[in-house]
Design a protein around this motif. Sequence first.
Motif, PDB file in Angstrom:
ATOM      1  N   CYS A   1      -3.970   4.591   2.729  1.00 26.49           N
ATOM      2  CA  CYS A   1      -4.284   3.213   3.106  1.00 26.49           C
ATOM      3  C   CYS A   1      -4.908   2.428   2.057  1.00 26.49           C
ATOM      4  O   CYS A   1      -5.064   1.242   2.133  1.00 26.49           O
ATOM      5  CB  CYS A   1      -4.622   3.197   4.633  1.00 26.49           C
ATOM      6  SG  CYS A   1      -6.519   3.398   4.426  1.00 26.49           S
ATOM      7  N   THR A   2      -5.435   3.063   1.082  1.00 30.16           N
ATOM      8  CA  THR A   2      -6.638   2.403   0.315  1.00 30.16           C
ATOM      9  C   THR A   2      -5.892   2.472  -1.321  1.00 30.16           C
ATOM     10  O   THR A   2      -6.735   2.485  -2.346  1.00 30.16           O
ATOM     11  CB  THR A   2      -8.064   2.704   0.430  1.00 30.16           C
ATOM     12  OG1 THR A   2      -8.270   3.120   1.649  1.00 30.16           O
ATOM     13  CG2 THR A   2      -8.859   2.155  -0.455  1.00 30.16           C
ATOM     14  N   VAL A   3      -4.580   2.804  -1.314  1.00 29.81           N
ATOM     15  CA  VAL A   3      -4.101   2.912  -2.842  1.00 29.81           C
ATOM     16  C   VAL A   3      -2.534   1.940  -2.730  1.00 29.81           C
ATOM     17  O   VAL A   3      -1.892   2.063  -1.933  1.00 29.81           O
ATOM     18  CB  VAL A   3      -3.490   4.210  -3.096  1.00 29.81           C
ATOM     19  CG1 VAL A   3      -2.880   4.602  -4.430  1.00 29.81           C
ATOM     20  CG2 VAL A   3      -4.808   5.303  -2.960  1.00 29.81           C
ATOM     21  N   LEU A   4      -2.504   1.309  -3.965  1.00 32.79           N
ATOM     22  CA  LEU A   4      -1.588   0.632  -3.948  1.00 32.79           C
ATOM     23  C   LEU A   4      -0.301   1.390  -4.457  1.00 32.79           C
ATOM     24  O   LEU A   4      -0.768   2.507  -5.284  1.00 32.79           O
ATOM     25  CB  LEU A   4      -1.632  -0.717  -4.975  1.00 32.79           C
ATOM     26  CG  LEU A   4      -2.655  -1.777  -4.695  1.00 32.79           C
ATOM     27  CD1 LEU A   4      -2.793  -2.582  -6.152  1.00 32.79           C
ATOM     28  CD2 LEU A   4      -2.715  -2.257  -3.782  1.00 32.79           C
TER      29      LEU A   4
ATOM     30  N   CYS B   1      -7.219   4.131  11.044  1.00 28.09           N
ATOM     31  CA  CYS B   1      -8.354   3.234  10.935  1.00 28.09           C
ATOM     32  C   CYS B   1      -7.957   2.290   9.987  1.00 28.09           C
ATOM     33  O   CYS B   1      -8.288   0.930  10.051  1.00 28.09           O
ATOM     34  CB  CYS B   1      -9.596   3.855  10.728  1.00 28.09           C
ATOM     35  SG  CYS B   1      -9.893   4.445   8.962  1.00 28.09           S
ATOM     36  N   ASP B   2      -7.023   2.420   9.039  1.00 22.82           N
ATOM     37  CA  ASP B   2      -6.584   1.316   7.975  1.00 22.82           C
ATOM     38  C   ASP B   2      -7.780   0.985   7.351  1.00 22.82           C
ATOM     39  O   ASP B   2      -7.832  -0.025   6.619  1.00 22.82           O
ATOM     40  CB  ASP B   2      -6.071   0.292   8.785  1.00 22.82           C
ATOM     41  CG  ASP B   2      -4.984  -0.352   7.718  1.00 22.82           C
ATOM     42  OD1 ASP B   2      -4.672   0.195   6.686  1.00 22.82           O
ATOM     43  OD2 ASP B   2      -4.220  -1.119   8.345  1.00 22.82           O
ATOM     44  N   THR B   3      -9.060   1.638   7.173  1.00 23.28           N
ATOM     45  CA  THR B   3     -10.110   1.321   6.598  1.00 23.28           C
ATOM     46  C   THR B   3     -10.778   2.464   5.788  1.00 23.28           C
ATOM     47  O   THR B   3     -11.764   2.425   5.048  1.00 23.28           O
ATOM     48  CB  THR B   3     -11.262   0.940   7.427  1.00 23.28           C
ATOM     49  OG1 THR B   3     -11.752   1.881   8.223  1.00 23.28           O
ATOM     50  CG2 THR B   3     -10.957  -0.356   8.168  1.00 23.28           C
ATOM     51  N   SER B   4      -9.820   3.411   5.264  1.00 19.10           N
ATOM     52  CA  SER B   4     -10.382   4.647   4.360  1.00 19.10           C
ATOM     53  C   SER B   4     -11.536   5.240   5.122  1.00 19.10           C
ATOM     54  O   SER B   4     -12.180   6.182   4.255  1.00 19.10           O
ATOM     55  CB  SER B   4     -10.591   4.249   3.046  1.00 19.10           C
ATOM     56  OG  SER B   4     -11.519   3.248   2.881  1.00 19.10           O
TER      57      SER B   4
ATOM     58  N   LEU C   1       0.788  -1.137   0.146  1.00 19.83           N
ATOM     59  CA  LEU C   1       0.055   0.112  -0.186  1.00 19.83           C
ATOM     60  C   LEU C   1       0.927   1.345  -0.100  1.00 19.83           C
ATOM     61  O   LEU C   1       2.165   1.342   0.736  1.00 19.83           O
ATOM     62  CB  LEU C   1      -0.868  -0.077   1.181  1.00 19.83           C
ATOM     63  CG  LEU C   1      -1.884  -1.194   1.235  1.00 19.83           C
ATOM     64  CD1 LEU C   1      -2.409  -1.556   2.759  1.00 19.83           C
ATOM     65  CD2 LEU C   1      -2.870  -1.344   0.204  1.00 19.83           C
TER      66      LEU C   1
ATOM     67  N   VAL D   1      -5.858  11.993  -1.288  1.00 19.57           N
ATOM     68  CA  VAL D   1      -6.254  10.526  -1.281  1.00 19.57           C
ATOM     69  C   VAL D   1      -5.937   9.840  -0.058  1.00 19.57           C
ATOM     70  O   VAL D   1      -4.928  10.515   0.686  1.00 19.57           O
ATOM     71  CB  VAL D   1      -5.780   9.911  -2.522  1.00 19.57           C
ATOM     72  CG1 VAL D   1      -5.814  10.733  -3.769  1.00 19.57           C
ATOM     73  CG2 VAL D   1      -3.968   9.564  -2.142  1.00 19.57           C
ATOM     74  N   LYS D   2      -6.631   8.831   0.297  1.00 16.23           N
ATOM     75  CA  LYS D   2      -6.087   8.099   1.348  1.00 16.23           C
ATOM     76  C   LYS D   2      -5.133   6.898   1.027  1.00 16.23           C
ATOM     77  O   LYS D   2      -5.581   5.944   0.536  1.00 16.23           O
ATOM     78  CB  LYS D   2      -7.446   7.530   1.870  1.00 16.23           C
ATOM     79  CG  LYS D   2      -8.258   8.511   2.436  1.00 16.23           C
ATOM     80  CD  LYS D   2      -9.756   8.323   2.929  1.00 16.23           C
ATOM     81  CE  LYS D   2     -10.382   9.392   3.777  1.00 16.23           C
ATOM     82  NZ  LYS D   2     -11.637   9.149   4.469  1.00 16.23           N
TER      83      LYS D   2
ATOM     84  N   HIS E   1       2.423   2.315   3.287  1.00 16.16           N
ATOM     85  CA  HIS E   1       3.380   1.442   3.718  1.00 16.16           C
ATOM     86  C   HIS E   1       4.583   1.683   3.124  1.00 16.16           C
ATOM     87  O   HIS E   1       5.672   1.676   3.537  1.00 16.16           O
ATOM     88  CB  HIS E   1       3.126  -0.019   3.645  1.00 16.16           C
ATOM     89  CG  HIS E   1       2.197  -0.458   4.594  1.00 16.16           C
ATOM     90  ND1 HIS E   1       1.064  -1.164   4.162  1.00 16.16           N
ATOM     91  CD2 HIS E   1       1.929  -0.156   5.925  1.00 16.16           C
ATOM     92  CE1 HIS E   1       0.062  -1.491   5.288  1.00 16.16           C
ATOM     93  NE2 HIS E   1       0.636  -0.720   6.240  1.00 16.16           N
TER      94      HIS E   1
END
Lengths: 149, 284
Positions: free
Chosen positions: A55-58, A35-38, A17, A52-53, A20
């Motif tokens: 944690c929700t993007v590769l 939260c790790d859930t966007s 992600l 952008v968030k 990371h």
Amino acid sequence: MTVNGQPRAAEVEPRTLLVHYLRDSLGLTGTNIGCDTSSCGACTVHVDGEAVKSCTVLAAQVAGAEVTTIEGLATADGLHPMQQAFMDCHGLQCGFCTPGMVMAATSLLREHPNPTEDEVRLGLEGNLCRCTGYHNIVKAVLACAGGGA
Amino acid sequence: MIPAPFDLVTADSAEAAVAALVEHGDDAKLLAGGHSLLPLMKLRLAAPAVLVDIGRLRDRSFVRDDGAHVTVGALTRHRDLETSPVLAEHAPLLAAVAAQIGDPAVRHRGTIGGSLAHGDPASDLPAAVLALGAVLVAVGPGGSREIPAEDFFHGFMDTALHADEMLTEIRIPKTAGAGWSFQKFNRRAQDWAIVGAAIQLGPTPRVALINMDMQPLRASATESAVAGGASPAEAAAVAAEGCSPPEDLNADAAYRRHLAQVMVRRGLVEAAGRSAASGQSTVT
């Protein structure tokens, strides 16, 4: 990709992600994982100038893009006006949400340079502060907008 | 949370994406903005072996005036729907719905095609395309085909798309100034609708419901009542007819049925007001 103006190249696992990659590979730990859930927005960064968030993007999805993290906002001349406004208005308590708040707020002002208070509150709805300090955060964003930042 | 390992294939065209889907079959999923799929993968509720990244197909991101209808590329982001002048003029319902999805950061990444293909009954865009009477276009190994929105949603996160098909565009009939409304009831910022309703008046009035069954669906009893000249209150009273609403922490089925009636009543009143404001009430 470019991160805070610097070209970066890396081989990463497909499932890496963006958050990371920024934190663990580049050591840019200003971007938090909440939260790790966007939902919470603590991981908000800019991709090509837009919030952008991360944690929700590769990481692989934004290969070639310009990424800016909280570390990339200030210049040699000092803090970014939004950072200064958060300081001046006491727009933080524990500070955990602050990097994401500042990144979301700068993206918001790019799209709505002169927002109303309601627009600021709606514009930051994807960023949660658990100290419940929204009042001063909104004040900071409005102050920054008024200051022509 | 980290997704289970997968192989990533980057597609540079819709044809390449379909070829990858054909090659990998049920093991592969398309990745557009990733804002429906990646959360599921992080929770390990989904673990595709192959992701086909179509997020770079910029030529599939557009809102175009095509005469009688507006064509929207499947890779168009919610943010671009929200700010599209073409939609503001010809299908304002879609722009208004897009503007209420998630939060700004989500709208910078999420795409209309990704949301529709995900088929979540709690999401907003399925109701919008149902209310607008849109036609969805999918391309597969045998070419492309058109799927009316009302035939697209089959069940919980299940759509008419075959495993080797990709949604390419959405065609929306222009609404010619007819009244519309979008009602979304939730209790937390940026949350999904506990119940929502998308309403588009016109020659064929359509009312679509969010989170009132296993799939996005239309309130057909309400639509018949509206077409028959019923008042908003009368038409809304039958809004939940035929629905089997889900139950969760937010609401039980009875509460959702009640909410559906309230959302539809408010929506019909607002839509009628918008029709009157644009002079449509004298036409119909």
